[in-house]
Design an enzyme around this catalytic site. Structure first.
Site, PDB file in Angstrom:
ATOM      1  N   HIS A 123       0.979  -1.239  -0.050  1.00  0.00           N
ATOM      2  CA  HIS A 123       0.056  -0.177   0.109  1.00  0.00           C
ATOM      3  C   HIS A 123       0.976   1.258   0.013  1.00  0.00           C
ATOM      4  O   HIS A 123       1.790   1.285   0.866  1.00  0.00           O
ATOM      5  CB  HIS A 123      -0.628   0.044   1.324  1.00  0.00           C
ATOM      6  CG  HIS A 123      -1.387   1.329   1.690  1.00  0.00           C
ATOM      7  ND1 HIS A 123      -0.942   2.069   2.819  1.00  0.00           N
ATOM      8  CD2 HIS A 123      -2.467   2.215   1.101  1.00  0.00           C
ATOM      9  CE1 HIS A 123      -1.609   3.322   2.606  1.00  0.00           C
ATOM     10  NE2 HIS A 123      -2.383   3.209   1.951  1.00  0.00           N
ATOM     11  N   ASN A 125       0.492   5.657  -0.353  1.00  0.00           N
ATOM     12  CA  ASN A 125      -0.630   6.871  -0.529  1.00  0.00           C
ATOM     13  C   ASN A 125       0.164   8.187   0.130  1.00  0.00           C
ATOM     14  O   ASN A 125       0.774   7.967   0.915  1.00  0.00           O
ATOM     15  CB  ASN A 125      -1.792   6.656   0.403  1.00  0.00           C
ATOM     16  CG  ASN A 125      -2.525   7.748   0.728  1.00  0.00           C
ATOM     17  OD1 ASN A 125      -2.514   8.339   1.622  1.00  0.00           O
ATOM     18  ND2 ASN A 125      -3.569   8.279  -0.314  1.00  0.00           N
TER      19      ASN A 125
END
Length: 285
Positions: A123, A125
Protein backbone atom coordinates in the site's frame (compact mmCIF):
# COMPACT_ATOMS: atom_id res chain seq x y z
CA UNK A 1 -16.22 23.84 -17.50
CA UNK A 2 -15.31 20.50 -15.89
CA UNK A 3 -15.72 19.69 -12.21
CA UNK A 4 -11.94 19.99 -11.76
CA UNK A 5 -11.60 23.31 -13.59
CA UNK A 6 -14.22 24.77 -11.27
CA UNK A 7 -11.90 24.28 -8.28
CA UNK A 8 -9.48 27.03 -9.45
CA UNK A 9 -6.25 25.54 -8.11
CA UNK A 10 -3.45 27.78 -6.85
CA UNK A 11 0.21 27.11 -7.71
CA UNK A 12 0.83 24.81 -4.73
CA UNK A 13 -2.31 22.81 -5.35
CA UNK A 14 -1.58 22.50 -9.08
CA UNK A 15 2.02 21.48 -8.43
CA UNK A 16 0.98 18.75 -6.03
CA UNK A 17 -1.71 17.49 -8.39
CA UNK A 18 0.73 17.37 -11.33
CA UNK A 19 3.24 15.41 -9.27
CA UNK A 20 0.75 12.79 -8.11
CA UNK A 21 -0.47 12.25 -11.67
CA UNK A 22 3.07 11.96 -13.04
CA UNK A 23 3.98 9.46 -10.32
CA UNK A 24 0.88 7.45 -11.23
CA UNK A 25 2.00 7.31 -14.84
CA UNK A 26 5.48 6.01 -13.99
CA UNK A 27 4.23 3.46 -11.47
CA UNK A 28 1.66 2.05 -13.88
CA UNK A 29 4.24 1.85 -16.67
CA UNK A 30 6.61 -0.07 -14.38
CA UNK A 31 3.90 -2.50 -13.29
CA UNK A 32 2.89 -3.13 -16.90
CA UNK A 33 6.56 -3.81 -17.74
CA UNK A 34 6.64 -6.46 -15.03
CA UNK A 35 3.55 -8.07 -16.56
CA UNK A 36 5.34 -8.19 -19.94
CA UNK A 37 8.33 -9.87 -18.31
CA UNK A 38 5.93 -12.55 -17.06
CA UNK A 39 4.46 -13.06 -20.54
CA UNK A 40 1.25 -11.15 -19.86
CA UNK A 41 -0.34 -8.39 -21.91
CA UNK A 42 -2.33 -7.03 -18.95
CA UNK A 43 -2.68 -3.25 -18.86
CA UNK A 44 -4.34 -0.65 -16.70
CA UNK A 45 -7.89 0.39 -17.50
CA UNK A 46 -8.54 4.01 -16.56
CA UNK A 47 -11.95 5.23 -15.47
CA UNK A 48 -12.41 8.98 -14.90
CA UNK A 49 -15.01 10.15 -12.40
CA UNK A 50 -16.40 13.50 -11.31
CA UNK A 51 -17.62 14.55 -7.90
CA UNK A 52 -20.44 16.89 -6.93
CA UNK A 53 -20.05 18.51 -3.54
CA UNK A 54 -22.85 17.94 -0.99
CA UNK A 55 -23.81 21.59 -1.59
CA UNK A 56 -24.50 20.76 -5.24
CA UNK A 57 -21.45 22.65 -6.53
CA UNK A 58 -18.75 21.02 -8.70
CA UNK A 59 -16.37 19.10 -6.47
CA UNK A 60 -13.50 17.88 -8.62
CA UNK A 61 -12.86 14.23 -9.43
CA UNK A 62 -10.19 11.75 -10.34
CA UNK A 63 -9.16 8.70 -12.33
CA UNK A 64 -9.33 5.10 -11.14
CA UNK A 65 -6.63 2.90 -12.64
CA UNK A 66 -7.12 -0.87 -12.33
CA UNK A 67 -5.14 -3.82 -13.68
CA UNK A 68 -5.70 -7.56 -13.27
CA UNK A 69 -2.79 -9.57 -14.58
CA UNK A 70 -0.56 -12.60 -14.19
CA UNK A 71 1.68 -11.07 -11.52
CA UNK A 72 -0.62 -8.39 -10.16
CA UNK A 73 -3.84 -10.24 -9.40
CA UNK A 74 -5.45 -6.88 -8.68
CA UNK A 75 -3.73 -3.51 -8.46
CA UNK A 76 -5.41 -0.13 -8.21
CA UNK A 77 -3.59 3.17 -8.68
CA UNK A 78 -5.93 6.10 -8.14
CA UNK A 79 -5.42 9.85 -8.36
CA UNK A 80 -7.97 12.41 -7.26
CA UNK A 81 -8.27 16.16 -6.85
CA UNK A 82 -11.37 17.23 -4.95
CA UNK A 83 -12.69 20.23 -3.09
CA UNK A 84 -15.74 21.81 -1.54
CA UNK A 85 -16.86 21.71 2.06
CA UNK A 86 -17.02 19.02 4.72
CA UNK A 87 -20.24 18.18 6.48
CA UNK A 88 -20.34 19.91 9.89
CA UNK A 89 -19.92 16.62 11.75
CA UNK A 90 -16.93 15.46 9.69
CA UNK A 91 -15.33 18.93 9.68
CA UNK A 92 -14.78 18.69 13.43
CA UNK A 93 -12.45 15.71 12.87
CA UNK A 94 -10.20 17.41 10.28
CA UNK A 95 -7.26 19.68 11.06
CA UNK A 96 -8.15 23.32 10.41
CA UNK A 97 -11.77 22.66 9.39
CA UNK A 98 -13.64 23.06 12.66
CA UNK A 99 -14.47 26.74 12.04
CA UNK A 100 -14.35 26.79 8.21
CA UNK A 101 -15.42 23.52 6.53
CA UNK A 102 -13.94 24.42 3.11
CA UNK A 103 -11.32 21.94 1.87
CA UNK A 104 -9.13 20.86 -1.02
CA UNK A 105 -7.39 17.49 -1.37
CA UNK A 106 -5.22 15.91 -4.04
CA UNK A 107 -3.31 12.66 -3.87
CA UNK A 108 -2.38 9.23 -5.12
CA UNK A 109 -3.48 5.95 -3.55
CA UNK A 110 -2.17 2.51 -4.50
CA UNK A 111 -2.88 -1.02 -3.34
CA UNK A 112 -1.46 -4.11 -5.03
CA UNK A 113 -2.65 -7.65 -4.33
CA UNK A 114 -0.34 -10.19 -5.91
CA UNK A 115 -1.07 -13.54 -7.55
CA UNK A 116 1.91 -15.33 -5.99
CA UNK A 117 1.66 -15.49 -2.18
CA UNK A 118 5.45 -15.15 -1.93
CA UNK A 119 5.22 -11.64 -3.43
CA UNK A 120 4.24 -9.07 -0.80
CA UNK A 121 1.14 -6.98 -1.21
CA UNK A 122 1.74 -3.28 -0.77
CA UNK A 123 0.00 0.00 0.00
CA UNK A 124 1.23 3.51 -0.81
CA UNK A 125 -0.57 6.81 -0.44
CA UNK A 126 0.57 10.42 -0.46
CA UNK A 127 -1.67 13.47 -0.36
CA UNK A 128 -1.87 17.25 0.05
CA UNK A 129 -4.78 18.74 2.00
CA UNK A 130 -5.87 22.33 2.40
CA UNK A 131 -8.32 23.68 4.97
CA UNK A 132 -7.41 26.79 6.96
CA UNK A 133 -4.09 24.90 7.20
CA UNK A 134 -2.02 23.10 4.54
CA UNK A 135 -0.27 19.79 5.03
CA UNK A 136 1.05 16.62 3.45
CA UNK A 137 0.49 13.08 4.64
CA UNK A 138 0.89 9.51 3.49
CA UNK A 139 3.41 6.71 3.55
CA UNK A 140 3.94 3.16 2.35
CA UNK A 141 3.73 -0.21 4.06
CA UNK A 142 4.55 -3.77 3.04
CA UNK A 143 2.00 -6.54 3.56
CA UNK A 144 3.48 -10.00 2.87
CA UNK A 145 1.31 -13.08 3.45
CA UNK A 146 4.62 -14.98 3.72
CA UNK A 147 7.22 -12.59 5.15
CA UNK A 148 10.89 -12.67 4.12
CA UNK A 149 13.39 -10.84 6.31
CA UNK A 150 15.37 -9.75 3.23
CA UNK A 151 12.33 -8.08 1.67
CA UNK A 152 11.35 -6.36 4.90
CA UNK A 153 14.91 -5.11 5.43
CA UNK A 154 15.22 -3.76 1.88
CA UNK A 155 11.85 -2.02 2.01
CA UNK A 156 12.61 -0.33 5.32
CA UNK A 157 16.16 0.57 4.26
CA UNK A 158 14.89 2.42 1.20
CA UNK A 159 12.30 4.34 3.22
CA UNK A 160 14.89 5.07 5.89
CA UNK A 161 17.15 6.60 3.25
CA UNK A 162 14.28 8.70 1.90
CA UNK A 163 13.57 10.02 5.38
CA UNK A 164 17.22 10.64 6.24
CA UNK A 165 17.63 12.89 3.21
CA UNK A 166 15.18 15.33 4.80
CA UNK A 167 15.14 14.99 8.59
CA UNK A 168 16.98 12.50 10.86
CA UNK A 169 13.92 12.24 13.11
CA UNK A 170 11.53 11.24 10.31
CA UNK A 171 12.23 7.52 10.04
CA UNK A 172 12.13 6.77 13.80
CA UNK A 173 8.93 8.80 14.15
CA UNK A 174 7.15 7.69 11.00
CA UNK A 175 8.06 3.99 11.18
CA UNK A 176 6.74 3.89 14.76
CA UNK A 177 3.60 5.69 13.59
CA UNK A 178 3.11 3.06 10.88
CA UNK A 179 3.64 0.26 13.40
CA UNK A 180 0.91 1.73 15.60
CA UNK A 181 -1.45 2.72 12.79
CA UNK A 182 -1.35 -0.50 10.75
CA UNK A 183 -2.44 -2.66 13.68
CA UNK A 184 -5.69 -4.61 13.90
CA UNK A 185 -6.85 -4.20 17.51
CA UNK A 186 -9.62 -6.80 17.42
CA UNK A 187 -7.16 -9.41 16.09
CA UNK A 188 -4.17 -8.27 18.12
CA UNK A 189 -1.90 -8.48 15.08
CA UNK A 190 -0.17 -6.10 12.67
CA UNK A 191 -1.49 -5.77 9.14
CA UNK A 192 1.98 -6.30 7.70
CA UNK A 193 5.65 -5.64 8.39
CA UNK A 194 5.34 -1.87 8.51
CA UNK A 195 6.90 1.00 6.62
CA UNK A 196 6.25 4.67 7.31
CA UNK A 197 3.13 6.72 7.98
CA UNK A 198 2.96 10.48 8.44
CA UNK A 199 0.28 13.14 8.58
CA UNK A 200 -0.20 16.86 9.28
CA UNK A 201 3.24 17.74 7.88
CA UNK A 202 2.64 21.48 7.62
CA UNK A 203 4.37 24.84 7.72
CA UNK A 204 7.02 24.57 4.99
CA UNK A 205 5.42 23.70 1.68
CA UNK A 206 8.55 23.25 -0.44
CA UNK A 207 10.37 21.08 2.11
CA UNK A 208 7.31 18.95 2.86
CA UNK A 209 6.50 18.58 -0.84
CA UNK A 210 10.09 17.52 -1.52
CA UNK A 211 9.86 14.86 1.17
CA UNK A 212 6.55 13.61 -0.17
CA UNK A 213 8.09 13.31 -3.65
CA UNK A 214 10.99 11.39 -2.09
CA UNK A 215 8.56 8.89 -0.57
CA UNK A 216 7.03 8.30 -4.00
CA UNK A 217 10.44 7.81 -5.60
CA UNK A 218 11.48 5.40 -2.84
CA UNK A 219 8.41 3.28 -3.41
CA UNK A 220 8.92 3.23 -7.18
CA UNK A 221 12.54 2.19 -6.65
CA UNK A 222 12.14 -0.62 -4.13
CA UNK A 223 8.81 -2.35 -4.68
CA UNK A 224 9.38 -3.52 -8.29
CA UNK A 225 12.64 -5.09 -7.11
CA UNK A 226 10.77 -7.12 -4.48
CA UNK A 227 8.17 -8.23 -7.04
CA UNK A 228 10.83 -9.42 -9.48
CA UNK A 229 12.66 -11.25 -6.67
CA UNK A 230 9.61 -13.39 -5.77
CA UNK A 231 7.18 -13.53 -8.70
CA UNK A 232 8.52 -16.76 -10.26
CA UNK A 233 8.72 -18.73 -7.01
CA UNK A 234 6.63 -21.92 -6.90
CA UNK A 235 3.87 -22.02 -4.30
CA UNK A 236 1.62 -24.66 -2.78
CA UNK A 237 -2.08 -24.84 -2.00
CA UNK A 238 -1.12 -24.22 1.62
CA UNK A 239 0.72 -21.04 0.62
CA UNK A 240 -2.33 -19.81 -1.28
CA UNK A 241 -4.63 -20.60 1.64
CA UNK A 242 -2.33 -18.60 3.92
CA UNK A 243 -2.52 -15.67 1.51
CA UNK A 244 -6.32 -15.75 1.34
CA UNK A 245 -6.65 -15.82 5.12
CA UNK A 246 -4.20 -12.90 5.42
CA UNK A 247 -6.25 -10.96 2.85
CA UNK A 248 -9.27 -11.32 5.12
CA UNK A 249 -7.34 -9.50 7.84
CA UNK A 250 -6.34 -6.81 5.35
CA UNK A 251 -9.98 -6.27 4.34
CA UNK A 252 -11.02 -5.99 7.98
CA UNK A 253 -8.49 -3.24 8.63
CA UNK A 254 -9.43 -1.24 5.56
CA UNK A 255 -13.15 -1.38 6.24
CA UNK A 256 -12.98 -0.66 9.97
CA UNK A 257 -9.92 1.47 10.70
CA UNK A 258 -8.42 2.98 7.56
CA UNK A 259 -8.59 6.81 7.54
CA UNK A 260 -8.38 7.06 3.76
CA UNK A 261 -11.44 4.85 3.30
CA UNK A 262 -13.41 6.98 5.76
CA UNK A 263 -12.23 10.24 4.20
CA UNK A 264 -13.23 9.13 0.72
CA UNK A 265 -16.68 7.95 1.75
CA UNK A 266 -17.37 11.00 3.95
CA UNK A 267 -16.44 13.41 1.14
CA UNK A 268 -18.52 11.75 -1.57
CA UNK A 269 -15.67 10.16 -3.48
CA UNK A 270 -16.01 7.42 -6.08
CA UNK A 271 -16.97 4.27 -4.18
CA UNK A 272 -15.28 1.88 -6.63
CA UNK A 273 -12.04 3.86 -6.39
CA UNK A 274 -12.21 4.03 -2.59
CA UNK A 275 -12.82 0.30 -2.21
CA UNK A 276 -10.28 -0.78 -4.83
CA UNK A 277 -8.06 -1.63 -1.84
CA UNK A 278 -10.13 -4.72 -1.12
CA UNK A 279 -8.59 -7.98 -2.34
CA UNK A 280 -10.13 -9.86 -5.28
CA UNK A 281 -10.51 -13.00 -3.16
CA UNK A 282 -10.20 -13.69 0.56
CA UNK A 283 -11.25 -16.22 3.19
CA UNK A 284 -12.38 -16.08 6.78
CA UNK A 285 -11.95 -19.11 9.05
Amino acid sequence: MTELEALKLDDEQQGARDWFESLRNRICAQFETIEREAGSDAAFAYTPWERTDHSGAPGGGGVRGLMKGKVFEKVGVNVSTVGGSFSPEFARTILGADEDPSFFATGISLVAHMANPHVPAVHMNTRFLVTTKRWFGGGADLNPPIPYEEDTADFHARLRAACAAHDPTYYPRFSKWAEEYFFIPHRGVSRGVGGIFYDHLEGFFEANFAFTREVGEAFLDVFPKLVRRRMAMPFSDEDKARQLEWRGRYAEFNLIYDRGTLFGLKTGGNVDAILMSLPPEATWG
